[in-house]
Scaffold this motif. Structure first.
Motif, PDB file in Angstrom:
ATOM      1  N   SER A 188       0.823  -1.215   0.000  1.00  0.00           N
ATOM      2  CA  SER A 188       0.000   0.000   0.000  1.00  0.00           C
ATOM      3  C   SER A 188       0.854   1.260   0.000  1.00  0.00           C
ATOM      4  O   SER A 188       0.390   2.334  -0.399  1.00  0.00           O
ATOM      5  N   LYS A 189       2.101   1.129   0.425  1.00  0.00           N
ATOM      6  CA  LYS A 189       3.029   2.262   0.449  1.00  0.00           C
ATOM      7  C   LYS A 189       3.953   2.265  -0.773  1.00  0.00           C
ATOM      8  O   LYS A 189       5.000   2.914  -0.768  1.00  0.00           O
ATOM      9  N   GLN A 190       3.540   1.515  -1.793  1.00  0.00           N
ATOM     10  CA  GLN A 190       4.255   1.463  -3.073  1.00  0.00           C
ATOM     11  C   GLN A 190       5.678   0.905  -2.973  1.00  0.00           C
ATOM     12  O   GLN A 190       6.566   1.259  -3.750  1.00  0.00           O
ATOM     13  N   VAL A 191       5.905   0.034  -1.988  1.00  0.00           N
ATOM     14  CA  VAL A 191       7.178  -0.692  -1.963  1.00  0.00           C
ATOM     15  C   VAL A 191       7.107  -1.729  -3.078  1.00  0.00           C
ATOM     16  O   VAL A 191       6.217  -2.583  -3.100  1.00  0.00           O
ATOM     17  N   VAL A 192       8.064  -1.676  -4.009  1.00  0.00           N
ATOM     18  CA  VAL A 192       7.904  -2.412  -5.265  1.00  0.00           C
ATOM     19  C   VAL A 192       8.128  -3.906  -5.119  1.00  0.00           C
ATOM     20  O   VAL A 192       7.609  -4.699  -5.922  1.00  0.00           O
ATOM     21  N   ALA A 193       8.900  -4.333  -4.122  1.00  0.00           N
ATOM     22  CA  ALA A 193       9.186  -5.756  -3.995  1.00  0.00           C
ATOM     23  C   ALA A 193       9.743  -6.054  -2.616  1.00  0.00           C
ATOM     24  O   ALA A 193      10.268  -5.170  -1.932  1.00  0.00           O
ATOM     25  N   GLY A 194       9.642  -7.321  -2.217  1.00  0.00           N
ATOM     26  CA  GLY A 194      10.219  -7.707  -0.944  1.00  0.00           C
ATOM     27  C   GLY A 194       9.827  -9.103  -0.524  1.00  0.00           C
ATOM     28  O   GLY A 194       9.120  -9.828  -1.236  1.00  0.00           O
ATOM     29  N   ILE A 195      10.316  -9.480   0.656  1.00  0.00           N
ATOM     30  CA  ILE A 195      10.028 -10.776   1.271  1.00  0.00           C
ATOM     31  C   ILE A 195       9.807 -10.549   2.762  1.00  0.00           C
ATOM     32  O   ILE A 195      10.603  -9.882   3.412  1.00  0.00           O
ATOM     33  N   ILE A 196       8.734 -11.118   3.278  1.00  0.00           N
ATOM     34  CA  ILE A 196       8.535 -11.209   4.723  1.00  0.00           C
ATOM     35  C   ILE A 196       8.683 -12.683   5.079  1.00  0.00           C
ATOM     36  O   ILE A 196       7.883 -13.510   4.648  1.00  0.00           O
ATOM     37  N   ASN A 197       9.712 -13.002   5.837  1.00  0.00           N
ATOM     38  CA  ASN A 197      10.016 -14.405   6.164  1.00  0.00           C
ATOM     39  C   ASN A 197       9.917 -14.590   7.677  1.00  0.00           C
ATOM     40  O   ASN A 197      10.770 -14.124   8.433  1.00  0.00           O
ATOM     41  N   ALA A 198       8.847 -15.256   8.115  1.00  0.00           N
ATOM     42  CA  ALA A 198       8.614 -15.504   9.542  1.00  0.00           C
ATOM     43  C   ALA A 198       9.048 -16.919   9.870  1.00  0.00           C
ATOM     44  O   ALA A 198       8.245 -17.849   9.879  1.00  0.00           O
ATOM     45  N   ALA A 199      10.349 -17.095  10.095  1.00  0.00           N
ATOM     46  CA  ALA A 199      10.916 -18.403  10.448  1.00  0.00           C
ATOM     47  C   ALA A 199      10.507 -19.491   9.467  1.00  0.00           C
ATOM     48  O   ALA A 199      10.209 -20.626   9.846  1.00  0.00           O
ATOM     49  N   GLY A 200      10.467 -19.142   8.188  1.00  0.00           N
ATOM     50  CA  GLY A 200      10.126 -20.127   7.166  1.00  0.00           C
ATOM     51  C   GLY A 200       8.730 -19.979   6.606  1.00  0.00           C
ATOM     52  O   GLY A 200       8.428 -20.520   5.537  1.00  0.00           O
ATOM     53  N   ASP A 201       7.849 -19.271   7.303  1.00  0.00           N
ATOM     54  CA  ASP A 201       6.548 -18.904   6.730  1.00  0.00           C
ATOM     55  C   ASP A 201       6.777 -17.594   5.997  1.00  0.00           C
ATOM     56  O   ASP A 201       6.960 -16.561   6.639  1.00  0.00           O
ATOM     57  N   LEU A 202       6.791 -17.637   4.682  1.00  0.00           N
ATOM     58  CA  LEU A 202       7.202 -16.421   3.982  1.00  0.00           C
ATOM     59  C   LEU A 202       6.263 -16.066   2.841  1.00  0.00           C
ATOM     60  O   LEU A 202       5.560 -16.916   2.294  1.00  0.00           O
ATOM     61  N   THR A 203       6.279 -14.778   2.529  1.00  0.00           N
ATOM     62  CA  THR A 203       5.499 -14.272   1.410  1.00  0.00           C
ATOM     63  C   THR A 203       6.335 -13.263   0.646  1.00  0.00           C
ATOM     64  O   THR A 203       7.161 -12.552   1.231  1.00  0.00           O
ATOM     65  N   THR A 204       6.141 -13.226  -0.666  1.00  0.00           N
ATOM     66  CA  THR A 204       6.940 -12.355  -1.523  1.00  0.00           C
ATOM     67  C   THR A 204       6.043 -11.537  -2.438  1.00  0.00           C
ATOM     68  O   THR A 204       4.879 -11.870  -2.665  1.00  0.00           O
ATOM     69  N   TRP A 205       6.613 -10.464  -2.964  1.00  0.00           N
ATOM     70  CA  TRP A 205       5.963  -9.714  -4.036  1.00  0.00           C
ATOM     71  C   TRP A 205       7.046  -9.045  -4.881  1.00  0.00           C
ATOM     72  O   TRP A 205       8.172  -8.846  -4.420  1.00  0.00           O
ATOM     73  N   GLY A 206       6.700  -8.745  -6.122  1.00  0.00           N
ATOM     74  CA  GLY A 206       7.668  -8.125  -7.017  1.00  0.00           C
ATOM     75  C   GLY A 206       8.824  -9.064  -7.336  1.00  0.00           C
ATOM     76  O   GLY A 206       8.717 -10.289  -7.217  1.00  0.00           O
ATOM     77  N   THR A 207       9.948  -8.479  -7.738  1.00  0.00           N
ATOM     78  CA  THR A 207      11.137  -9.253  -8.084  1.00  0.00           C
ATOM     79  C   THR A 207      12.357  -8.624  -7.414  1.00  0.00           C
ATOM     80  O   THR A 207      12.280  -7.539  -6.844  1.00  0.00           O
ATOM     81  N   LYS A 208      13.486  -9.320  -7.547  1.00  0.00           N
ATOM     82  CA  LYS A 208      14.737  -8.750  -7.062  1.00  0.00           C
ATOM     83  C   LYS A 208      15.019  -7.433  -7.782  1.00  0.00           C
ATOM     84  O   LYS A 208      14.446  -7.144  -8.834  1.00  0.00           O
ATOM     85  N   ALA A 209      15.916  -6.647  -7.229  1.00  0.00           N
ATOM     86  CA  ALA A 209      16.243  -5.357  -7.837  1.00  0.00           C
ATOM     87  C   ALA A 209      16.749  -5.527  -9.260  1.00  0.00           C
ATOM     88  O   ALA A 209      16.596  -4.634 -10.098  1.00  0.00           O
ATOM     89  N   SER A 210      17.329  -6.683  -9.557  1.00  0.00           N
ATOM     90  CA  SER A 210      17.832  -6.964 -10.903  1.00  0.00           C
ATOM     91  C   SER A 210      16.721  -7.314 -11.875  1.00  0.00           C
ATOM     92  O   SER A 210      16.953  -7.430 -13.082  1.00  0.00           O
ATOM     93  N   GLY A 211      15.502  -7.529 -11.366  1.00  0.00           N
ATOM     94  CA  GLY A 211      14.394  -7.963 -12.207  1.00  0.00           C
ATOM     95  C   GLY A 211      14.204  -9.466 -12.208  1.00  0.00           C
ATOM     96  O   GLY A 211      13.216  -9.968 -12.757  1.00  0.00           O
ATOM     97  N   GLU A 212      15.125 -10.204 -11.596  1.00  0.00           N
ATOM     98  CA  GLU A 212      14.998 -11.659 -11.535  1.00  0.00           C
ATOM     99  C   GLU A 212      13.992 -12.063 -10.466  1.00  0.00           C
ATOM    100  O   GLU A 212      13.725 -11.332  -9.525  1.00  0.00           O
ATOM    101  N   LYS A 213      13.467 -13.287 -10.610  1.00  0.00           N
ATOM    102  CA  LYS A 213      12.480 -13.791  -9.661  1.00  0.00           C
ATOM    103  C   LYS A 213      13.164 -14.217  -8.359  1.00  0.00           C
ATOM    104  O   LYS A 213      14.308 -14.640  -8.344  1.00  0.00           O
ATOM    105  N   TRP A 214      12.408 -14.088  -7.259  1.00  0.00           N
ATOM    106  CA  TRP A 214      12.859 -14.698  -6.013  1.00  0.00           C
ATOM    107  C   TRP A 214      12.814 -16.210  -6.189  1.00  0.00           C
ATOM    108  O   TRP A 214      11.878 -16.759  -6.776  1.00  0.00           O
TER     109      TRP A 214
END
Length: 331
Positions: A188-214
């Motif tokens: 919602s704050k226009q963060v283009v990509a990232g990972i939230i990893n809660a001890a192995g429970d994780l969610t991703t959005w967008g891609t790496k800064a290089s454009g490659e997939k996580w």
């Protein structure tokens, strides 16, 4: 009831400065909700990235204050204190979370159940157990468990635990929910990509800064230090349940720490389950449920759910997967 592991499914997530000089990747490790959180964001610069991570951290702490069964001031603790006494009016957010938890209980025939917290801790994994609990002890342990005894009133927005000694807790869904909410805030704050990893429970959005997939590296079950296959994680989530770190052995039989809330007995036949879906909350809950349901019932359930996949390792270290998973072995 549930502990996330990374021995079979070794999550290898790549971050660092990407090829796009206008974006950097910022990462921070924190202890939140009693466990390790790794938060990674792609941002215009480091300062903005760390501000984003602080915002995500505050959101996770807000969720913990809402759902923690250990915090006496939380709404969850208020529900537990009034078990068998009276309904408790709660925030819409908590009401909806409990409502979804009950729906997952229905879907899994009670293999997932937030009222598991009512069970007496008769199985101990700290080295102190000298014998298997008796049938009577196990029967008494599960007497107050049962999602159908969690009474929801949508009009009054109340939660009532029908039996005096009932309790609910969110150990098998809470970290996934917190990861989803932190991601939702950052998007919602226009963060283009990232990972939230809660001890192995994780969610991703967008891609790496290089454009490659996580990417997630799946370790070979016979050699945890070797990657068996790589899976891209695109706008998706994953969670794992497994039995490696906590167990007891009696008469040559290994008893996992993951207890079936319907029977009070440890689950068997599976070493680990990893669930892939859009929602980390759903992954978190289904990883526990499928582990308890077993290979055949678990695979059958996941194959009937749209947008949800599973990789499962049985007690013989054989890998099984749902129909939508394609594994490309490393050469």
């Amino acid at each position: 009831m549930r502990q996330v592991i990374s021995l079979i499914f070794c999550f290898v997530l790549f971050w660092g400065y990407g090829q796009d000089q206008n974006l950097v990747t910022v990462h921070k490790t924190l202890k939140l909700m009693g466990t390790r959180f790794d938060i990674t964001v792609v941002a215009q610069n480091e300062d903005i990235g760390y501000i984003n991570i602080d915002e995500a951290t505050a959101e996770i702490q807000r969720i913990e204050n809402l759902i923690s069964a250990w915090n006496p001031d939380s709404e969850t603790s208020e529900i537990n204190r009034n078990a068998g006494i009276k309904p408790v009016q709660v925030s819409l957010e908590l009401f909806k979370l409990i409502e979804r938890a009950k729906q997952i209980s229905e879907l899994t025939d009670g293999a997932f159940d937030i009222s598991y917290a009512s069970m007496d801790q008769i199985w101990k994994y700290d080295g102190s157990m000298q014998s298997i609990p008796t049938d009577a002890e196990i029967e008494a342990s599960v007497a107050n468990v049962g999602y159908h005894k969690i009474i929801l009133d949508e009009d009054q927005q109340t939660v009532f635990l029908a039996k005096k000694n009932m309790k609910i807790a969110f150990g098998a869904i809470g970290k996934g929910y917190a990861a989803d909410k932190a991601k939702e805030l950052l998007v919602s704050k226009q963060v283009v990509a990232g990972i939230i990893n809660a001890a192995g429970d994780l969610t991703t959005w967008g891609t790496k800064a290089s454009g490659e997939k996580w990417l997630i590296g799946i370790a070979n079950p016979l050699s945890k230090d070797r990657i068996f296959s790589w899976l891209p994680i695109v706008e998706s989530s994953v969670a794992t349940s497994g039995n490696y770190e906590k167990f007891v052995i009696f008469n040559g039989i290994r008893y996992s720490h993951i207890i079936d809330p319907r029977t009070g007995w440890p689950s068997s036949g599976i070493n680990s389950v990893s669930i892939f879906a859009k929602s980390a909350e759903l992954c978190d809950a289904l990883a526990t449920a499928v582990y308890i349901m077993g290979k055949d019932a678990g695979l059958s359930l996941i194959n009937q759910l749209g947008g949800t996949e599973v990789i499962l390792v049985d007690s013989d270290n054989k890998i099984h997967k749902s129909s939508g998973i394609l594994l490309e072995k490393e050469n």
